[in-house]
Design a protein around this motif. Sequence first.
Motif, PDB file in Angstrom:
ATOM      1  N   VAL A  28       0.359  -1.249   0.145  1.00  0.00           N
ATOM      2  CA  VAL A  28       0.247   0.439  -0.441  1.00  0.00           C
ATOM      3  C   VAL A  28       0.577   1.364   0.215  1.00  0.00           C
ATOM      4  O   VAL A  28       1.629   1.558   1.424  1.00  0.00           O
ATOM      5  N   ALA A  29       0.846   2.170  -1.101  1.00  0.00           N
ATOM      6  CA  ALA A  29       1.243   3.444  -1.114  1.00  0.00           C
ATOM      7  C   ALA A  29       0.416   4.595  -0.893  1.00  0.00           C
ATOM      8  O   ALA A  29      -1.570   3.933  -1.020  1.00  0.00           O
ATOM      9  N   GLU A  30       0.262   5.309   0.157  1.00  0.00           N
ATOM     10  CA  GLU A  30      -0.085   6.218   0.494  1.00  0.00           C
ATOM     11  C   GLU A  30      -0.468   8.020  -0.518  1.00  0.00           C
ATOM     12  O   GLU A  30       0.377   8.495  -0.642  1.00  0.00           O
ATOM     13  N   TYR A  31      -1.961   8.278  -1.200  1.00  0.00           N
ATOM     14  CA  TYR A  31      -1.927   9.095  -1.868  1.00  0.00           C
ATOM     15  C   TYR A  31      -3.368  10.099  -1.326  1.00  0.00           C
ATOM     16  O   TYR A  31      -4.115   9.433  -1.489  1.00  0.00           O
ATOM     17  N   ASN A  32      -2.667  10.745  -0.856  1.00  0.00           N
ATOM     18  CA  ASN A  32      -3.989  12.132   0.099  1.00  0.00           C
ATOM     19  C   ASN A  32      -4.604  11.430   0.865  1.00  0.00           C
ATOM     20  O   ASN A  32      -5.509  11.512   0.790  1.00  0.00           O
ATOM     21  N   HIS A  33      -3.392  11.043   2.257  1.00  0.00           N
ATOM     22  CA  HIS A  33      -3.961  10.378   2.954  1.00  0.00           C
ATOM     23  C   HIS A  33      -5.542   8.365   2.610  1.00  0.00           C
ATOM     24  O   HIS A  33      -5.820   8.138   3.190  1.00  0.00           O
ATOM     25  N   SER A  34      -5.138   8.222   1.518  1.00  0.00           N
ATOM     26  CA  SER A  34      -5.879   7.141   0.870  1.00  0.00           C
ATOM     27  C   SER A  34      -5.572   5.932   0.367  1.00  0.00           C
ATOM     28  O   SER A  34      -3.623   6.969  -0.049  1.00  0.00           O
ATOM     29  N   ILE A  35      -5.544   5.093  -0.156  1.00  0.00           N
ATOM     30  CA  ILE A  35      -4.861   4.302  -0.995  1.00  0.00           C
ATOM     31  C   ILE A  35      -5.141   4.880  -2.781  1.00  0.00           C
ATOM     32  O   ILE A  35      -5.709   5.725  -2.894  1.00  0.00           O
ATOM     33  N   SER A  36      -4.255   3.764  -3.512  1.00  0.00           N
ATOM     34  CA  SER A  36      -3.781   4.817  -4.986  1.00  0.00           C
ATOM     35  C   SER A  36      -5.251   4.250  -5.499  1.00  0.00           C
ATOM     36  O   SER A  36      -6.140   3.550  -5.261  1.00  0.00           O
ATOM     37  N   GLY A  37      -5.900   5.161  -6.933  1.00  0.00           N
ATOM     38  CA  GLY A  37      -6.304   5.271  -7.482  1.00  0.00           C
ATOM     39  C   GLY A  37      -6.755   3.409  -8.254  1.00  0.00           C
ATOM     40  O   GLY A  37      -8.102   2.810  -7.977  1.00  0.00           O
ATOM     41  N   VAL A  38      -5.747   3.712  -8.315  1.00  0.00           N
ATOM     42  CA  VAL A  38      -5.835   1.593  -9.799  1.00  0.00           C
ATOM     43  C   VAL A  38      -6.063   0.259  -8.172  1.00  0.00           C
ATOM     44  O   VAL A  38      -6.347  -0.582  -8.797  1.00  0.00           O
ATOM     45  N   LEU A  39      -5.846   0.646  -6.806  1.00  0.00           N
ATOM     46  CA  LEU A  39      -6.011  -0.227  -6.040  1.00  0.00           C
ATOM     47  C   LEU A  39      -7.517  -0.337  -5.668  1.00  0.00           C
ATOM     48  O   LEU A  39      -7.772  -1.494  -5.652  1.00  0.00           O
ATOM     49  N   LYS A  40      -8.248   0.668  -5.520  1.00  0.00           N
ATOM     50  CA  LYS A  40      -9.338   0.555  -5.596  1.00  0.00           C
ATOM     51  C   LYS A  40     -10.351   0.329  -6.668  1.00  0.00           C
ATOM     52  O   LYS A  40     -11.011  -0.473  -6.207  1.00  0.00           O
ATOM     53  N   ASN A  41     -10.061   1.087  -7.468  1.00  0.00           N
ATOM     54  CA  ASN A  41     -10.909   0.250  -8.852  1.00  0.00           C
ATOM     55  C   ASN A  41      -9.969  -0.975  -9.557  1.00  0.00           C
ATOM     56  O   ASN A  41     -11.647  -1.771  -9.146  1.00  0.00           O
ATOM     57  N   ALA A  42      -9.537  -1.933  -8.922  1.00  0.00           N
ATOM     58  CA  ALA A  42      -8.662  -3.271  -7.934  1.00  0.00           C
ATOM     59  C   ALA A  42      -9.677  -3.977  -7.255  1.00  0.00           C
ATOM     60  O   ALA A  42     -10.345  -5.102  -7.310  1.00  0.00           O
ATOM     61  N   LEU A  43     -10.052  -3.754  -6.544  1.00  0.00           N
ATOM     62  CA  LEU A  43     -10.667  -3.789  -5.238  1.00  0.00           C
ATOM     63  C   LEU A  43     -12.382  -3.976  -6.158  1.00  0.00           C
ATOM     64  O   LEU A  43     -13.210  -4.510  -5.602  1.00  0.00           O
ATOM     65  N   ASP A  44     -12.681  -2.844  -6.444  1.00  0.00           N
ATOM     66  CA  ASP A  44     -13.741  -2.754  -7.137  1.00  0.00           C
ATOM     67  C   ASP A  44     -14.489  -3.314  -7.512  1.00  0.00           C
ATOM     68  O   ASP A  44     -15.642  -3.928  -8.396  1.00  0.00           O
ATOM     69  N   GLN A  45     -13.119  -3.792  -9.164  1.00  0.00           N
ATOM     70  CA  GLN A  45     -13.672  -4.415  -9.975  1.00  0.00           C
ATOM     71  C   GLN A  45     -13.880  -6.055  -9.766  1.00  0.00           C
ATOM     72  O   GLN A  45     -14.400  -7.379 -10.636  1.00  0.00           O
ATOM     73  N   ALA A  46     -14.324  -6.286  -8.730  1.00  0.00           N
ATOM     74  CA  ALA A  46     -14.195  -8.512  -7.964  1.00  0.00           C
ATOM     75  C   ALA A  46     -15.260  -7.638  -6.599  1.00  0.00           C
ATOM     76  O   ALA A  46     -14.749  -6.311  -6.070  1.00  0.00           O
TER      77      ALA A  46
END
Length: 201
Positions: free
Chosen positions: A85-103
């Motif tokens: 996990v990288a921290e981008y603006n106090h959250s996870i990266s956009g690509v990780l959030k998208n990957a989580l949402d894709q399943a």
Amino acid sequence: MNAKPRIAVVVGTTRPTRFADVPAQWILAQAQARGDMEVELVDLRDHPLPFFDEVASNLWMPSQNPEAIRWQRTVGGFDGYIFVVAEYNHSISGVLKNALDQAYTEWNRKPFTAIGYGGTGAARAVEHLRLIGVELQMVSTHAAVHIGGADFMALHPHFGKQPITAIEANLLPAARTALDELAWWAKATMAARAADVAAAA
């Protein structure tokens, strides 16, 4: 049930200049050195997912995009996850959030832990990841590994440029605890999922 849980180390950023490979390879080696799990690296760079654009989550209907389906099949084959996990603006990266949402169904009733890095050791991003994981019906370990502050600066290629072994002693206690917890929860949830399958048969 004697099978070892299959664990994925999910590299959660795709930037060309990412630092993620350093902690990813380190936690992969720590997990592979154990005898109670089988561990593989899963890199989001190998999964060019579109921004989520399905009619609904695959909880409600099958996905249509071939890359989303390939991603679901990949993560669905594992019994637990270690997110890098990288921290981008106090959250996870956009690509990780998208990957989580894709399943969705593929994540259900499976455990995860994390290794985070950055000024605060990605503490805020890991906490956000835990909130997302709960909504995906996952189980978070209590422990995680955080590379922050002076340790992060010692490793960063623009500053200390040291190998991760230089700070390894600071990381090992948390890594052992997080991996112990992950192994316990993976075995517990594997047994529970198997019981559900048997009851439904």
